[in-house]
Write an enzyme that holds these catalytic residues in place. Structure first.
Site, PDB file in Angstrom:
ATOM      1  N   ASP A  38      14.351 -27.734 -25.127  1.00 41.70           N
ATOM      2  CA  ASP A  38      13.128 -28.321 -24.302  1.00 41.70           C
ATOM      3  C   ASP A  38      12.097 -28.875 -25.330  1.00 41.70           C
ATOM      4  O   ASP A  38      11.547 -27.994 -26.127  1.00 41.70           O
ATOM      5  CB  ASP A  38      12.469 -26.594 -23.728  1.00 41.70           C
ATOM      6  CG  ASP A  38      11.193 -27.065 -23.134  1.00 41.70           C
ATOM      7  OD1 ASP A  38      10.563 -28.218 -23.135  1.00 41.70           O
ATOM      8  OD2 ASP A  38      10.433 -26.105 -22.849  1.00 41.70           O
ATOM      9  N   LYS A 102       4.324 -36.323 -27.393  1.00 43.91           N
ATOM     10  CA  LYS A 102       5.309 -36.576 -26.135  1.00 43.91           C
ATOM     11  C   LYS A 102       4.501 -37.519 -25.121  1.00 43.91           C
ATOM     12  O   LYS A 102       5.090 -38.030 -24.350  1.00 43.91           O
ATOM     13  CB  LYS A 102       5.583 -35.468 -25.806  1.00 43.91           C
ATOM     14  CG  LYS A 102       6.590 -35.209 -24.560  1.00 43.91           C
ATOM     15  CD  LYS A 102       7.080 -33.904 -23.963  1.00 43.91           C
ATOM     16  CE  LYS A 102       7.342 -33.802 -22.648  1.00 43.91           C
ATOM     17  NZ  LYS A 102       8.058 -32.556 -22.425  1.00 43.91           N
ATOM     18  N   GLU A 209      12.696 -31.093 -16.381  1.00 41.91           N
ATOM     19  CA  GLU A 209      12.540 -29.887 -16.729  1.00 41.91           C
ATOM     20  C   GLU A 209      12.178 -28.971 -15.505  1.00 41.91           C
ATOM     21  O   GLU A 209      12.909 -28.021 -15.694  1.00 41.91           O
ATOM     22  CB  GLU A 209      11.021 -29.870 -17.290  1.00 41.91           C
ATOM     23  CG  GLU A 209      10.968 -30.513 -18.722  1.00 41.91           C
ATOM     24  CD  GLU A 209       9.588 -30.938 -19.158  1.00 41.91           C
ATOM     25  OE1 GLU A 209       8.508 -30.613 -18.318  1.00 41.91           O
ATOM     26  OE2 GLU A 209       9.628 -31.361 -20.263  1.00 41.91           O
TER      27      GLU A 209
END
Ligand code: NAG
Ligand code: NAG
Length: 444
Positions: A38, A102, A209
């Site tokens: 992750d 990100k 996700e």
């Protein structure tokens, strides 16, 4: 029995026997082939799936942290620091400490894009656009300016996680299942996969996700599950996704969220109240940076304690003042933030509307992100659907756990599992803001 059946049966038998002897004689379990990662905006984690037991392990870094801050810092001489250590030196080294990379990965901006200009102002480090409209960071080093793209920053974090996992399993790990936000488009997914390649790993799959979080709870194997809502409330963002599950295939039906709502906002409200109380008591403004930092940390710690306790003490020792303490109750914390908590319902409602379903249609609710530990948040979500959200997995590790499950499925782990699949989505995410936030609804 057909030959293929006996082949499968034989395979299971061999695995069973191997597992039995492995347990009996203490043989090491088969080494994982693929890890799950992750790569989050604020925290990242790495894990793997145990072929025989079906468990997952999220691997701690050398400091024992399973959630590693997605922060990369450079010292003037070029030394690279990652994670908690990078956060610890952030205040002293703001222009060389990169976080939130990100947010920029795989995106292109027009030179005069207002969102980019606003974002740029918020960061103490230098963010620029190249001639193609890709964002990059400029870091002043003794040897000159270092130019770094968001995927380079991602690669440094991925390499750090990979090193920790390789040490843990005492073997080489060269393949990864990596998770990205559901709203990520192909270019963003590809840039994330490229970061994995730069960290020496092949990205076997890039999964969303919310899908990963659903996999963590084994919802792909559960009977009668069709509609799943995933609510992800982290430090600074809220994301709501509606997933549709059909024959082991996940489809993202709708997405909505608030890019500026999270744990930090709840802390800020409490911090303001504490600062006001100190100022009222002493008649002197609180402006010292270290004092404010001390209050910030004390407030964060108090918030975490209020997850389990009905009340807790906030205690600070500021420069040149008497020690100050205040007992905050959970209900006070809830009422200070009431409107913020309530605003979680807005994107949930919008996502259901886009998916054309009602709260009653929702079979499973999955909570992701540290802020979903707050009892009031769980209560608001639970009441909205009149149903208990899934629990049992640390909400901060749910996505990494699910990515690891997917890695196990692809790596041929045992027990045999439905190979969960995900179809790409063409849906756009709808953005919402609280009444305090200037704009009402906006496309990012
Ligand atoms: C870089 O600077 C840090 C702190 O000043 C020091 O600890 C480190 O050894 C230096 N590294 C190199 C390669 O010179
Ligand atoms: C993303 O990567 C895949 C596989 O390498 C490639 O086929 C595709 O064209 C890329 N997409 C974009 C938008 O660059």
């Amino acid at each position: 029995m057909s030959s293929s059946m006996s082949l499968v049966g034989g395979g299971i038998f061999v695995l069973l026997v191997a597992g039995y002897f492995g347990q009996k004689y203490g043989l090491p379990p088969p080494a994982p082939k693929i890890v799950g990662i992750d790569l989050g905006t604020t925290y990242s984690s790495i894990g793997y799936y145990h072929a025989v037991s079906g468990d997952t392990t999220i691997v701690p870094d050398p400091l024992g942290k399973r959630s590693v801050p997605s922060v990369v810092a450079f010292l003037a001489n070029g030394t690279v620091i990652v994670g908690t250590r990078a956060v610890e030196q952030q205040e002293k080294n703001p222009t060389r400490t990169i976080y939130d990379a990100k947010r920029f990965i795989g995106r292109t901006y027009e030179k005069d894009n207002q969102n980019f200009i606003d974002d740029k102002k918020r960061y103490p480090f230098e963010v620029k656009l190249d001639e193609k409209g890709h964002a990059f960071f400029e870091i002043p080093l003794d040897s000159g300016i270092k130019k770094l793209y968001p995927e380079d920053v991602g690669a440094i974090i991925l390499k750090y996680l990979r090193d920790a996992a390789e040490k843990h399993v005492k073997g080489s790990l060269t393949q990864v299942v990596i998770s990205v936000p559901a709203e990520f488009e192909e270019l963003q997914r590809n840039a994330t996969a490229k970061a994995a390649v730069m960290a020496g790993m092949e990205a076997r799959r890039v999964i969303s996700e919310p899908t990963a979080a659903a996999l963590a709870y084994g919802l792909h194997k559960k009977k009668g599950v069709e509609h799943i809502v995933v609510v992800d409330l982290g430090g600074g963002t809220l994301d709501v996704s509606v997933l549709w599950l059909q024959g082991g295939v996940f489809v993202t039906q709708a997405m909505a969220g608030n890019n500026r709502l999270g744990g930090q906002d709840f802390n800020d409200r409490v911090q303001k109240m504490i600062v006001k109380k100190i100022e009222d008591k002493t008649g002197k403004g609180v402006e010292d940076k270290e004092d404010l930092q001390q209050i910030r940390l004390a407030v964060e710690a108090a918030k975490l304690r209020l997850t389990d306790l009905p009340q807790t003490r906030v205690e600070v020792h500021l420069h040149g003042r008497e020690p100050f303490e205040y007992t905050i109750t959970r209900s006070e914390f809830e009422s200070i933030n009431e409107d913020l908590f309530k605003s979680i319902e807005l994107p949930i409602g919008a996502a259901l509307e886009d998916a054309q379903i009602t709260p009653d249609d929702v079979d499973e609710i999955v909570l992701v992100g540290g802020s979903t530990r707050i009892p009031k948040v769980r209560q608001i979500v639970g009441r909205y659907f009149n149903k208990e959200p899934n629990h049992g997995i640390d909400p901060e590790l749910a996505v990494a756990t699910g990515a690891s499950v997917q890695a196990g499925v692809i790596g041929g782990g045992w027990p045999l599992q439905v190979a969960a699949m995900e179809l790409p989505t063409k849906r756009r995410k709808r953005h919402f803001y609280t009444s305090e936030q200037r704009k009402n609804e906006e496309e990012l």
